[in-house]
Design a protein around this motif. Structure first.
Motif, PDB file in Angstrom:
ATOM      1  N   UNK A  30      -4.816   2.692   4.839  1.00  0.00           N
ATOM      2  CA  UNK A  30      -3.686   2.264   5.676  1.00  0.00           C
ATOM      3  C   UNK A  30      -3.997   1.073   6.577  1.00  0.00           C
ATOM      4  N   UNK A  31      -5.223   0.592   6.544  1.00  0.00           N
ATOM      5  CA  UNK A  31      -5.582  -0.577   7.351  1.00  0.00           C
ATOM      6  C   UNK A  31      -6.338  -1.575   6.500  1.00  0.00           C
ATOM      7  N   UNK A  32      -6.054  -2.828   6.748  1.00  0.00           N
ATOM      8  CA  UNK A  32      -6.657  -3.848   5.902  1.00  0.00           C
ATOM      9  C   UNK A  32      -7.035  -5.065   6.723  1.00  0.00           C
ATOM     10  N   UNK A  57       2.934   5.771   7.421  1.00  0.00           N
ATOM     11  CA  UNK A  57       4.013   4.884   7.854  1.00  0.00           C
ATOM     12  C   UNK A  57       3.467   3.615   8.515  1.00  0.00           C
ATOM     13  N   UNK A  58       2.534   3.794   9.428  1.00  0.00           N
ATOM     14  CA  UNK A  58       1.992   2.637  10.170  1.00  0.00           C
ATOM     15  C   UNK A  58       0.853   1.982   9.397  1.00  0.00           C
ATOM     16  N   UNK A  96      -1.783  -1.341   9.226  1.00  0.00           N
ATOM     17  CA  UNK A  96      -2.291  -2.471  10.001  1.00  0.00           C
ATOM     18  C   UNK A  96      -2.908  -3.520   9.081  1.00  0.00           C
ATOM     19  N   UNK A  97      -2.557  -4.748   9.336  1.00  0.00           N
ATOM     20  CA  UNK A  97      -3.147  -5.860   8.588  1.00  0.00           C
ATOM     21  C   UNK A  97      -3.673  -6.873   9.590  1.00  0.00           C
ATOM     22  N   UNK A  98      -4.971  -7.120   9.529  1.00  0.00           N
ATOM     23  CA  UNK A  98      -5.575  -8.099  10.429  1.00  0.00           C
ATOM     24  C   UNK A  98      -5.898  -9.366   9.648  1.00  0.00           C
ATOM     25  N   UNK A 154       1.888  -3.561  11.189  1.00  0.00           N
ATOM     26  CA  UNK A 154       1.422  -4.116  12.458  1.00  0.00           C
ATOM     27  C   UNK A 154       0.394  -5.193  12.131  1.00  0.00           C
ATOM     28  N   UNK A 212      -2.191  -8.247  13.102  1.00  0.00           N
ATOM     29  CA  UNK A 212      -3.065  -8.755  14.168  1.00  0.00           C
ATOM     30  C   UNK A 212      -3.788  -9.977  13.618  1.00  0.00           C
ATOM     31  N   UNK A 261      -1.059  -7.555  18.101  1.00  0.00           N
ATOM     32  CA  UNK A 261      -2.260  -7.781  18.903  1.00  0.00           C
ATOM     33  C   UNK A 261      -2.863  -9.099  18.418  1.00  0.00           C
TER      34      UNK A 261
END
Lengths: 48, 456
Positions: free
Chosen positions: B96-98, B147-148, B150-152, B184, B186, B208
């Motif tokens: 879920x985060x990348x 659902x949430x 994150x892609x930085x 989201x 960042x 962010x």
């Protein structure tokens, strides 16, 4: 209690019972990128 | 398991497994030296009463002992660890985060860069939009019910490939409703290429943004240098100030500095950042080979501990004056922090979080990029080494022997796997210096909470 003051609710055990939704941020994403502090992440669990 | 320590006039006792934090008077604090894990006996051990009889009167000792027993009965002192059963839940977690390494190139040549001055030890290149699009599709698919997301946008320097950043955000936004996702975004930037347009875009789209800036000009310009060796403080500062000034208060930013052996007095850099108008600050120890001049070494720890205490006092003092600021590594919510399950699973790297290179390769995190043996797959063909993913899923506080019996395990959650690998040669073996720093930061963070509670 007179000689001991407790600062918080000590609810870690309870948090496990309702926890693990997995919606919170990966710890390293927000402001560090080179170390790990999980305890400063926000809980995203709406049912907690 | 408990951890007791004295700092800034407070006798603090942390009960690791319940998360309770107590402030003890001296008598009960001293008594803990004579007690052990488990149920507290009805009567105080003889060794305790003998040792304390000259220091405290009988009534004080009796009362203190009863208070200790009460906490023990309530499960807030020497409480058992009942969380290991949750560790196996972490396998097969959705991604879920990348971290999108949108540019393996940089317009700076910071000496301490863990990304080998931006190219991660490989060819300098920018991520084509097609790869970024595949990465977003991959994330949507692998995130399953989460659902949430994150892609930085990371690099290198992501502003060198800003058109692709914009197109990627636009693409992700165009599909988030359809798949019931909340992206989201960042971004981490050195600021050199910031323009008014880019500031507008970042302030609109990024939840962010991480602004790399080390503090005092002499400190910043010593290591954060351009290709020609010149410093960049004067170029980036006004841009960062503009971005922060125009940023909505409901969105985060962090001015993120690196401290090295050259500025172990980094509170002065934080003070400088405050003077410049920044109040969301992160200051991280450098990650580098220990043989380098600027590396933080074991011999530097006492000095750094002293500095963290100085910084703690600055935070307490400014809070008294109504001039609060956030220091990322001292932020701790003792009541509503992450759940125990989140805390034992660690940073999520290689399991719920992955990094993608400009060619679409998947690595466990941005710090593993470029180490071919840690390549996990590719977003272009959808391949993913699930055995490697599972091995990261199971790298938690119970599979790391040094963590299992550490009081800080539910705060740091096993440390940084990449640091562990770099310094100790094994993702399961915590890097000793990082552990020492983390423990000191936690001690300070908890003490600050005690001091702030007294201000109320």
């Amino acid at each position: 209690m007179k000689q001991i003051r407790t600062l918080n609710q000590a609810n870690l055990k309870e948090s496990a019972a309702k926890g693990g939704c997995g919606e919170c941020q990966a710890s390293c994403q927000s402001a560090c990128k080179t170390s790990c502090t999980v305890a400063n992440q926000k809980c995203e669990n709406k049912n907690r | 398991m408990i951890h007791k320590y004295s700092l800034n006039g407070y006798h603090i006792v942390l009960d690791a497994n319940s998360g309770a934090v107590h402030l003890f008077d001296e008598a009960p604090f001293d008594m803990l030296d004579y007690l052990e894990e488990g149920e507290i006996p009805e009567h105080p051990p003889e060794a305790m009463t003998d040792a304390l009889k000259d220091r405290y009167d009988e009534d004080t000792v009796r009362e203190a002992y009863e208070e200790i027993r009460e906490l023990n009965r309530k499960g807030q002192l020497y409480s058992p660890d009942e969380y290991e059963k949750f560790a196996a839940m972490l396998k097969s977690a959705p991604i879920k985060s990348m971290c999108l390494n949108i540019a393996h190139d940089c317009n700076l040549r910071c000496e301490y860069c863990f990304a080998a001055q931006g190219d991660f030890g490989g060819e300098r290149m920018l991520m084509p939009f097609e790869v970024a699009k595949s990465a977003i599709d991959f994330l949507v698919e692998k995130s399953k019910g989460r659902h949430n997301l994150e892609v930085d946008f990371f690099g290198g320097e992501p502003l060198m490939n800003f058109d692709v950043v914009k197109k990627t955000v636009e693409y992700a936004r165009s599909i988030e409703k359809k798949y019931d996702k909340n992206f989201r975004f960042t971004i981490t930037t050195n600021g050199l290429l910031l323009s008014d347009d880019k500031i507008d875009f970042i302030n609109r789209e990024m939840s962010n943004c991480i602004l790399s800036f080390d503090g005092r000009k002499s400190v910043h310009d010593r290591l954060r240098v351009r290709v020609d060796g010149s410093g960049c403080y004067d170029s980036v500062l006004p841009k960062f100030q503009k971005l922060v000034k125009e940023r909505s208060k409901d969105k985060d930013y962090y001015v993120r500095g690196t401290f090295t052996k050259y500025n172990l007095d980094f509170t002065k850099d934080i003070q400088h950042l405050l003077d410049l108008g920044f109040n969301e600050i992160s200051m991280e120890p450098v990650v580098s080979e220990e043989k380098l001049d600027y590396s933080v070494k074991e011999e530097d720890l006492p000095r750094i501990f002293e500095e963290y205490e100085t910084l703690s006092n600055l935070i307490i003092q400014r809070s008294k004056e109504g001039k609060e600021f956030d220091f990322y590594h001292f932020m701790i919510d003792l009541d509503q922090g992450p759940c125990a399950i989140r805390r034992l699973r660690g940073c999520s790297c290689g399991n719920e979080y992955v990094a993608i290179t400009p060619t679409g390769d998947i690595y466990p995190c941005h710090q593993f990029v470029g180490q071919e043996e840690w390549k996990m797959g590719s977003v272009l063909d959808g391949s993913l080494n699930t055995d490697m993913k599972d091995s990261f899923a199971l790298a938690n506080v119970y599979s790391k022997p040094e963590c299992k019996n550490c009081w800080a395990k539910f705060y740091c959650s096993g440390g940084c796997n990449a640091n562990n690998l770099q310094y100790a040669g094994d993702i399961h073996k915590p890097h000793a210096i990082s552990c020492s720093l983390e423990k000191k930061r936690l001690e300070c963070a908890i003490m600050i909470q005690a001091a702030l509670a007294d201000q109320k």
